[in-house]
Design a protein around this motif. Structure first.
Motif, PDB file in Angstrom:
ATOM      1  N   ASN A   1       0.823  -1.201   0.000  1.00 53.08           N
ATOM      2  CA  ASN A   1       0.000   0.000   0.000  1.00 53.08           C
ATOM      3  C   ASN A   1       0.856   1.249   0.000  1.00 53.08           C
ATOM      4  O   ASN A   1       2.068   1.211  -0.155  1.00 53.08           O
ATOM      5  CB  ASN A   1      -0.932  -0.011   1.213  1.00 53.08           C
ATOM      6  N   GLY A   2       0.208   2.351   0.210  1.00 54.08           N
ATOM      7  CA  GLY A   2       0.858   3.635   0.371  1.00 54.08           C
ATOM      8  C   GLY A   2      -0.104   4.561   1.063  1.00 54.08           C
ATOM      9  O   GLY A   2      -1.239   4.190   1.387  1.00 54.08           O
ATOM     10  N   THR A   3       0.306   5.780   1.295  1.00 54.93           N
ATOM     11  CA  THR A   3      -0.564   6.746   1.946  1.00 54.93           C
ATOM     12  C   THR A   3      -0.155   8.137   1.501  1.00 54.93           C
ATOM     13  O   THR A   3       0.829   8.311   0.774  1.00 54.93           O
ATOM     14  CB  THR A   3      -0.483   6.602   3.479  1.00 54.93           C
ATOM     15  N   THR A   4      -0.945   9.113   1.921  1.00 56.90           N
ATOM     16  CA  THR A   4      -0.660  10.504   1.590  1.00 56.90           C
ATOM     17  C   THR A   4      -0.832  11.346   2.844  1.00 56.90           C
ATOM     18  O   THR A   4      -1.606  10.976   3.743  1.00 56.90           O
ATOM     19  CB  THR A   4      -1.621  11.036   0.503  1.00 56.90           C
ATOM     20  N   PRO A   5      -0.181  12.482   2.925  1.00 55.24           N
ATOM     21  CA  PRO A   5      -0.351  13.334   4.105  1.00 55.24           C
ATOM     22  C   PRO A   5      -1.712  14.019   4.158  1.00 55.24           C
ATOM     23  O   PRO A   5      -2.073  14.575   5.194  1.00 55.24           O
ATOM     24  CB  PRO A   5       0.787  14.356   3.974  1.00 55.24           C
ATOM     25  N   TRP A   6      -2.454  13.980   3.061  1.00 54.79           N
ATOM     26  CA  TRP A   6      -3.793  14.591   3.089  1.00 54.79           C
ATOM     27  C   TRP A   6      -4.864  13.584   3.509  1.00 54.79           C
ATOM     28  O   TRP A   6      -6.047  13.892   3.508  1.00 54.79           O
ATOM     29  CB  TRP A   6      -4.141  15.237   1.748  1.00 54.79           C
ATOM     30  N   GLY A   7      -4.461  12.367   3.881  1.00 59.27           N
ATOM     31  CA  GLY A   7      -5.386  11.430   4.502  1.00 59.27           C
ATOM     32  C   GLY A   7      -6.076  10.463   3.578  1.00 59.27           C
ATOM     33  O   GLY A   7      -7.055   9.812   3.962  1.00 59.27           O
ATOM     34  N   SER A   8      -5.594  10.318   2.348  1.00 56.19           N
ATOM     35  CA  SER A   8      -6.142   9.303   1.453  1.00 56.19           C
ATOM     36  C   SER A   8      -5.292   8.049   1.518  1.00 56.19           C
ATOM     37  O   SER A   8      -4.160   8.057   2.013  1.00 56.19           O
ATOM     38  CB  SER A   8      -6.206   9.825   0.016  1.00 56.19           C
ATOM     39  N   ALA A   9      -5.861   6.956   1.017  1.00 55.77           N
ATOM     40  CA  ALA A   9      -5.169   5.666   1.014  1.00 55.77           C
ATOM     41  C   ALA A   9      -4.782   5.295  -0.409  1.00 55.77           C
ATOM     42  O   ALA A   9      -5.498   5.611  -1.369  1.00 55.77           O
ATOM     43  CB  ALA A   9      -6.067   4.585   1.607  1.00 55.77           C
ATOM     44  N   LEU A  10      -3.647   4.609  -0.529  1.00 57.70           N
ATOM     45  CA  LEU A  10      -3.200   4.071  -1.811  1.00 57.70           C
ATOM     46  C   LEU A  10      -3.171   2.559  -1.694  1.00 57.70           C
ATOM     47  O   LEU A  10      -2.567   2.010  -0.770  1.00 57.70           O
ATOM     48  CB  LEU A  10      -1.807   4.590  -2.174  1.00 57.70           C
ATOM     49  N   THR A  11      -3.827   1.895  -2.621  1.00 58.35           N
ATOM     50  CA  THR A  11      -3.780   0.435  -2.670  1.00 58.35           C
ATOM     51  C   THR A  11      -3.221   0.024  -4.025  1.00 58.35           C
ATOM     52  O   THR A  11      -3.462   0.685  -5.040  1.00 58.35           O
ATOM     53  CB  THR A  11      -5.162  -0.186  -2.424  1.00 58.35           C
ATOM     54  N   CYS A  12      -2.451  -1.061  -4.039  1.00 58.79           N
ATOM     55  CA  CYS A  12      -1.645  -1.400  -5.216  1.00 58.79           C
ATOM     56  C   CYS A  12      -2.031  -2.757  -5.776  1.00 58.79           C
ATOM     57  O   CYS A  12      -2.143  -3.739  -5.037  1.00 58.79           O
ATOM     58  CB  CYS A  12      -0.165  -1.386  -4.837  1.00 58.79           C
ATOM     59  N   GLU A  13      -2.216  -2.809  -7.096  1.00 59.76           N
ATOM     60  CA  GLU A  13      -2.620  -4.032  -7.778  1.00 59.76           C
ATOM     61  C   GLU A  13      -1.378  -4.790  -8.220  1.00 59.76           C
ATOM     62  O   GLU A  13      -0.615  -4.318  -9.051  1.00 59.76           O
ATOM     63  CB  GLU A  13      -3.501  -3.663  -8.975  1.00 59.76           C
ATOM     64  N   GLU A  14      -1.204  -5.986  -7.659  1.00 60.64           N
ATOM     65  CA  GLU A  14       0.047  -6.712  -7.877  1.00 60.64           C
ATOM     66  C   GLU A  14      -0.093  -7.809  -8.925  1.00 60.64           C
ATOM     67  O   GLU A  14       0.021  -7.562 -10.116  1.00 60.64           O
ATOM     68  CB  GLU A  14       0.545  -7.290  -6.544  1.00 60.64           C
ATOM     69  N   ASN A  15      -0.368  -9.048  -8.527  1.00 65.20           N
ATOM     70  CA  ASN A  15      -0.357 -10.176  -9.465  1.00 65.20           C
ATOM     71  C   ASN A  15      -1.733 -10.365 -10.108  1.00 65.20           C
ATOM     72  O   ASN A  15      -2.387 -11.393  -9.945  1.00 65.20           O
ATOM     73  CB  ASN A  15       0.082 -11.450  -8.739  1.00 65.20           C
ATOM     74  N   TRP A  16      -2.135  -9.375 -10.872  1.00 59.51           N
ATOM     75  CA  TRP A  16      -3.446  -9.352 -11.502  1.00 59.51           C
ATOM     76  C   TRP A  16      -3.491 -10.138 -12.813  1.00 59.51           C
ATOM     77  O   TRP A  16      -4.568 -10.558 -13.258  1.00 59.51           O
ATOM     78  CB  TRP A  16      -3.830  -7.895 -11.799  1.00 59.51           C
ATOM     79  N   ALA A  17      -2.341 -10.334 -13.445  1.00 54.71           N
ATOM     80  CA  ALA A  17      -2.328 -10.861 -14.812  1.00 54.71           C
ATOM     81  C   ALA A  17      -2.933 -12.257 -14.914  1.00 54.71           C
ATOM     82  O   ALA A  17      -3.600 -12.590 -15.907  1.00 54.71           O
ATOM     83  CB  ALA A  17      -0.900 -10.876 -15.349  1.00 54.71           C
ATOM     84  N   GLY A  18      -2.725 -13.080 -13.896  1.00 56.24           N
ATOM     85  CA  GLY A  18      -3.174 -14.461 -13.975  1.00 56.24           C
ATOM     86  C   GLY A  18      -4.667 -14.656 -13.890  1.00 56.24           C
ATOM     87  O   GLY A  18      -5.165 -15.763 -14.140  1.00 56.24           O
ATOM     88  N   TYR A  19      -5.425 -13.638 -13.545  1.00 57.72           N
ATOM     89  CA  TYR A  19      -6.875 -13.779 -13.414  1.00 57.72           C
ATOM     90  C   TYR A  19      -7.579 -13.828 -14.767  1.00 57.72           C
ATOM     91  O   TYR A  19      -8.753 -14.184 -14.845  1.00 57.72           O
ATOM     92  CB  TYR A  19      -7.445 -12.612 -12.603  1.00 57.72           C
ATOM     93  N   PHE A  20      -6.852 -13.478 -15.831  1.00 54.52           N
ATOM     94  CA  PHE A  20      -7.492 -13.350 -17.146  1.00 54.52           C
ATOM     95  C   PHE A  20      -7.260 -14.591 -18.010  1.00 54.52           C
ATOM     96  O   PHE A  20      -6.173 -15.160 -18.048  1.00 54.52           O
ATOM     97  CB  PHE A  20      -6.962 -12.108 -17.867  1.00 54.52           C
ATOM     98  N   ARG A  21      -8.308 -14.942 -18.723  1.00 54.12           N
ATOM     99  CA  ARG A  21      -8.243 -16.016 -19.708  1.00 54.12           C
ATOM    100  C   ARG A  21      -7.844 -15.400 -21.043  1.00 54.12           C
ATOM    101  O   ARG A  21      -8.486 -14.463 -21.516  1.00 54.12           O
ATOM    102  CB  ARG A  21      -9.613 -16.690 -19.825  1.00 54.12           C
ATOM    103  N   ARG A  22      -6.741 -15.891 -21.608  1.00 61.37           N
ATOM    104  CA  ARG A  22      -6.330 -15.347 -22.899  1.00 61.37           C
ATOM    105  C   ARG A  22      -5.417 -16.325 -23.620  1.00 61.37           C
ATOM    106  O   ARG A  22      -4.275 -16.537 -23.235  1.00 61.37           O
ATOM    107  CB  ARG A  22      -5.612 -14.009 -22.747  1.00 61.37           C
ATOM    108  N   SER A  23      -5.935 -16.915 -24.632  1.00 59.90           N
ATOM    109  CA  SER A  23      -5.116 -17.760 -25.503  1.00 59.90           C
ATOM    110  C   SER A  23      -5.920 -18.052 -26.762  1.00 59.90           C
ATOM    111  O   SER A  23      -7.148 -17.969 -26.751  1.00 59.90           O
ATOM    112  CB  SER A  23      -4.737 -19.081 -24.806  1.00 59.90           C
ATOM    113  N   GLY A  24      -5.199 -18.364 -27.832  1.00 60.86           N
ATOM    114  CA  GLY A  24      -5.889 -18.720 -29.072  1.00 60.86           C
ATOM    115  C   GLY A  24      -6.420 -17.556 -29.873  1.00 60.86           C
ATOM    116  O   GLY A  24      -7.190 -17.758 -30.819  1.00 60.86           O
ATOM    117  N   ASP A  25      -6.020 -16.326 -29.502  1.00 59.25           N
ATOM    118  CA  ASP A  25      -6.548 -15.175 -30.245  1.00 59.25           C
ATOM    119  C   ASP A  25      -5.441 -14.383 -30.934  1.00 59.25           C
ATOM    120  O   ASP A  25      -5.631 -13.212 -31.282  1.00 59.25           O
ATOM    121  CB  ASP A  25      -7.337 -14.254 -29.311  1.00 59.25           C
ATOM    122  N   ASN A  26      -4.296 -15.018 -31.121  1.00 63.06           N
ATOM    123  CA  ASN A  26      -3.161 -14.295 -31.697  1.00 63.06           C
ATOM    124  C   ASN A  26      -3.487 -13.673 -33.056  1.00 63.06           C
ATOM    125  O   ASN A  26      -2.998 -12.584 -33.384  1.00 63.06           O
ATOM    126  CB  ASN A  26      -1.956 -15.227 -31.852  1.00 63.06           C
TER     127      ASN A  26
END
Length: 821
Positions: free
Chosen positions: A342-367
């Motif tokens: 994560n991360g943060t800011t001095p103005w009080g908002s939150a930062l959340t980070c998207e990490e290993n997202w790639a594997g959630y997608f189905r993708r093959s056979g469309d080259n």
């Protein structure tokens, strides 16, 4: 003898035998003695001593009751301690008359806040000092005749230091902490966070995870609330805990584990799994005896899931690369997933980070339906799965218009990009900013910070007039370290703004993204990822960039072009609040990721640390690198390696380069956070929390969290080591090593079976620590769980079928001091 008072009638009858003396009677004396104030008033021992030895002695003379005799007081002996610890001042006062008032007053030294200053026993938290400092306190007592006496004591304060005995490595199914600390558990997977939601049964039948705590709790951060429910960054008794939910243990979410029917996942199961991802916001309150509770019906409570409405901001907003059937203009998105650090800011908002997202997608056979550029980008980011994690794209939704499942099918059709979800993977891999104090606000994906496997996004120092920066790791083997420098110099008043996302627009939507290059001599350079500079344009043969949006969507390809230094899984970043130095955990690497001849000064080791009979060549135990800059705007830096993970028994010449011992050896560093600057733990020589996500050393111990007080870049020196390959070949490598941490690094916590320790923050006063325990028992089955935590934390027998859950532990020091000191 007192003279008799004669009757006016000349005869006094029985009055002749009446003693008219003013002397105190035995009962009066006893009452007076019993009322005197002492340190331990109410103690049977003190009462016995007062009523016994002194009672008869007082009958011998009236001298002790003279009105002009002041009280006798003592202020206790001198004390020596260190910053962040709790000191108890012990005063005594006694007199033959009643003591009407006592008071402690500080008379010298840095000002402290005294608790119970008008009582015999007062306490205070010791402030942080840079050098030995003497504090002086006066104890005063006043009796009912108005006489006051005083006594003085001193407290000698040393700089903050770690103040606990290291926890031994173990494989227990509990969270183990040092003696003198207490552990409680909150925010378990499935706990309800909305009014009317039923308690979690934990048998696989539960539903409605959009209103429950998600699974795999990860990075977390405390956002304070005032008594009236407004933002208060200094509140330590009421606040919002923001926590990421990275992934799931799907086997425990369903009655008998995840199922597939005719090649398709059931909608109800997939919906539950999707909702278990994302972020949670919960209101916490400290009650009596320092017990913490979650306010289930708080209006602040919120789940942000992969279905939550999102807005894109920054240079990539509206890019063709973000357009989908759901967002044909490329300005809107849905949800966030695989939220790790994560991360943060001095103005009080939150930062959340998207990490290993790639594997959630189905993708093959469309080259055939993809351009050469698309195929290059998809391959570089690992969007290559033929099924997608958990098979969500196979769900046949009851509502044909519901595309929340179809979106995970990223195969390209023959039509335009807006007719399918070929670009849906491009909508993930971002840093997301949201306002935890505004539960109905729309989170914003900050595209200026680049798209990658974002592990974390931690800010550096905020200095008025200087452009602030955030530091990031891309969590995969041989990926890079980045920083984003805002185009806008910091204005202190922005910290108090109420429209927090608008302030985010100001600082996070425009700036320069850099990638790090580490040189062998201990220097380094930040390389700008800017369209039109250094070959980042259409002339780049490997991937011709069209514009800045293309660079930000395909940040990894741009970093490749500039020759950034590939790292051993760059994960969390953290900023030392005193020195401003930036730390980066490098979790590990293997022989495939960095072979014997592939090391460099910043990633120097190649060795074998066998796990049983299985060889583990490469850098299986990881290390922590740190950099020093002139300021956040700098384009150069110096660096060294703070610590190398290793078992204590490994070769100290070439492997255990930090000379770790049984009190502080570790493997696979991951989570990394410095203590807040609002308490002694984050001042003078700040304390750093280091967490592990280990697979290499789990034959010896469960994952752990250590506390450290690091030195500074350059406190060690150059070293040349000899690496060893699987065939017995050797090679030398020069590197830069920090001073051995010694006793300034020690193990604070060991987690339960098969867990990862991830996520840590404290209240601003440092007296309460929140720590995430992720995926205990991840290797088990519904019928045979391999952990029973957190139920096992209470001790005693636990049913063999009890399923484990991720959760947050609340750790407090029994004497009320700062945790860790």
């Amino acid at each position: 003898m007192t003279d008799l008072i004669e009757s006016p009638f000349g005869y006094s009858d029985g009055d002749v035998d009446t003693n008219r003396s003013d002397a105190v009677t035995l009962n009066e004396l006893a009452d007076q003695r019993y009322s005197r104030r002492t340190l331990l008033r109410g103690s049977s021992a003190i009462v016995a001593a007062t009523m016994g030895g002194s009672l008869l002695a007082a009958c011998d003379s009236n001298d002790s009751f003279r009105a002009d005799v002041p009280p006798t007081v003592t202020a206790g002996g001198a004390v020596t301690t260190s910053g962040g610890r709790l000191v108890t001042l012990t005063g005594t006062a006694y007199d033959d008359k009643a003591i009407t008032a006592v008071a402690w007053t500080q008379t010298a030294g840095p000002t402290v806040t005294l608790s119970n200053a008008n009582q015999d026993i007062a306490t205070f938290l010791v402030p942080a000092v840079a050098q030995q400092t003497v504090l002086t306190f006066q104890f005063a007592a006043t009796d009912n005749s108005g006489h006051t006496s005083t006594a003085t004591t001193t407290v000698t304060v040393n700089p903050p230091a770690l103040g606990f005995t290291a926890v031994a490595k173990n494989k227990l199914d509990v969270v183990t902490v040092p003696t003198g600390y207490t552990v409680s558990v909150i925010n378990r997977t499935g706990d309800p966070i909305a009014a009317g939601v039923a308690a979690y049964k934990n048998d696989g039948t539960d539903t409605n995870f959009a209103q429950r705590i998600g699974d795999h709790g990860d990075a977390l951060y405390w956002y304070g609330l005032s008594a009236t429910g407004t933002r208060d960054p200094n509140s330590s008794t009421r606040g919002l805990l923001v926590q990421n939910h990275e992934n799931i243990n799907d086997q425990y979410l369903h009655v008998a584990g995840a199922t597939t029917v005719n090649g398709a996942r059931p909608e109800s199961e997939a919906q539950k799994e999707i909702d278990c991802h994302g972020v949670s916001v919960t209101e916490l309150v400290e009650g009596a005896n320092r017990a913490w509770t979650v306010k289930q019906d708080s209006t602040f409570n919120r789940r942000i899931t992969p279905a939550t409405a999102m807005a894109f901001n920054g240079p990539a907003k509206g890019s063709d690369l973000l357009k989908t059937a759901f967002s044909p203009t490329g300005v809107a998105g849905r949800g966030t997933i695989n939220n790790c650090a994560n991360g943060t800011t001095p103005w009080g908002s939150a930062l959340t980070c998207e990490e290993n997202w790639a594997g959630y997608f189905r993708r093959s056979g469309d080259n055939a339906n993809r351009s050469a550029k698309e195929l290059t980008a998809l391959s570089r980011y690992g969007v290559t799965s033929s099924t997608g994690s958990y098979g969500w794209s196979t769900v046949v939704a009851a509502d044909a218009a519901n595309t929340l499942f179809r979106r995970w099918d990223a195969r390209a059709g023959t039509g335009a990009a807006t007719t399918d979800f070929r670009n849906e993977p491009n909508q993930f891999g971002w840093v997301v900013e949201f306002d935890p104090y505004s539960p109905t606000s729309t989170p914003r994906k900050r595209t200026a910070l680049g798209r990658m496997g974002h592990e974390g996004c931690w800010p550096g120092a905020f200095v008025v007039g200087k452009k602030p920066a955030w530091y990031m790791g891309d969590d995969s083997r041989r990926e890079y370290m980045y920083k984003f420098v805002s185009a806008t110099a910091w204005v202190a008043a922005d910290a108090d703004a109420t429209d927090r996302l608008a302030i985010g627009d100001k600082y996070l939507d425009s700036g320069t993204l850099y990638v790090a290059k580490f040189n062998a001599d201990g220097s380094g350079t930040w390389l700008p990822l800017v369209f039109g500079q250094n070959g980042l344009d259409g002339s780049n043969a490997a991937y011709p960039f069209a514009d800045q949006a293309d660079i930000l969507v395909n940040t990894r390809l741009a970093a490749d072009k500039l020759g950034a230094t590939p790292m051993d899984r760059p994960e969390w970043t953290a900023s030392n609040p005193v020195t401003g130095e930036i730390y980066l955990t490098l979790t590990n690497n293997n022989a495939a990721g960095r072979p014997l001849n592939g090391t460099d000064a910043a990633n120097p080791r190649h060795y074998n640390d066998p796990k049983g009979s299985t060889a583990q060549f490469g850098n299986p135990n990881g290390h922590i690198i740190r950099i020093k800059e002139a300021d956040t705007e700098a384009t150069s830096f110096t660096w060294d390696i703070y610590a190398f993970g290793a078992g204590a028994d490994l070769d100290k010449t070439n492997i255990n380069l930090s000379s770790l011992d049984a009190s502080n050896d570790f493997s696979s560093p991951d989570g990394l956070v410095f203590a807040r600057a609002t308490h002694a733990g984050g001042q003078v020589k700040p304390m750093m929390w280091l967490q592990t996500d280990d697979g290499a050393y789990t034959d010896v111990t469960n994952c752990m969290m250590l506390a450290a007080q690091p030195g500074t870049v350059g406190d060690g020196g150059a070293r040349t080591i000899t690496n060893t390959g699987s065939g017995g070949a050797t090679a030398t490598q020069a590197t830069r090593i920090g001073a051995a941490p010694g006793a300034n690094l020690r193990r604070f916590l060991v987690g339960p079976i098969e867990c990862e320790i991830t996520g840590v923050d404290s209240t601003p006063d440092g007296r309460t620590l929140f720590v995430g325990i992720q995926h205990p028992g991840e290797g088990g089955t519904p019928a045979a769980p391999t952990s029973h935590w957190p139920d096992s934390q209470a001790g005693g027998a636990v049913a063999a079928t009890i399923r484990p859950r991720s959760a947050v532990v609340v750790i407090t020091k029994n004497d009320g001091g700062v945790v860790g000191l």
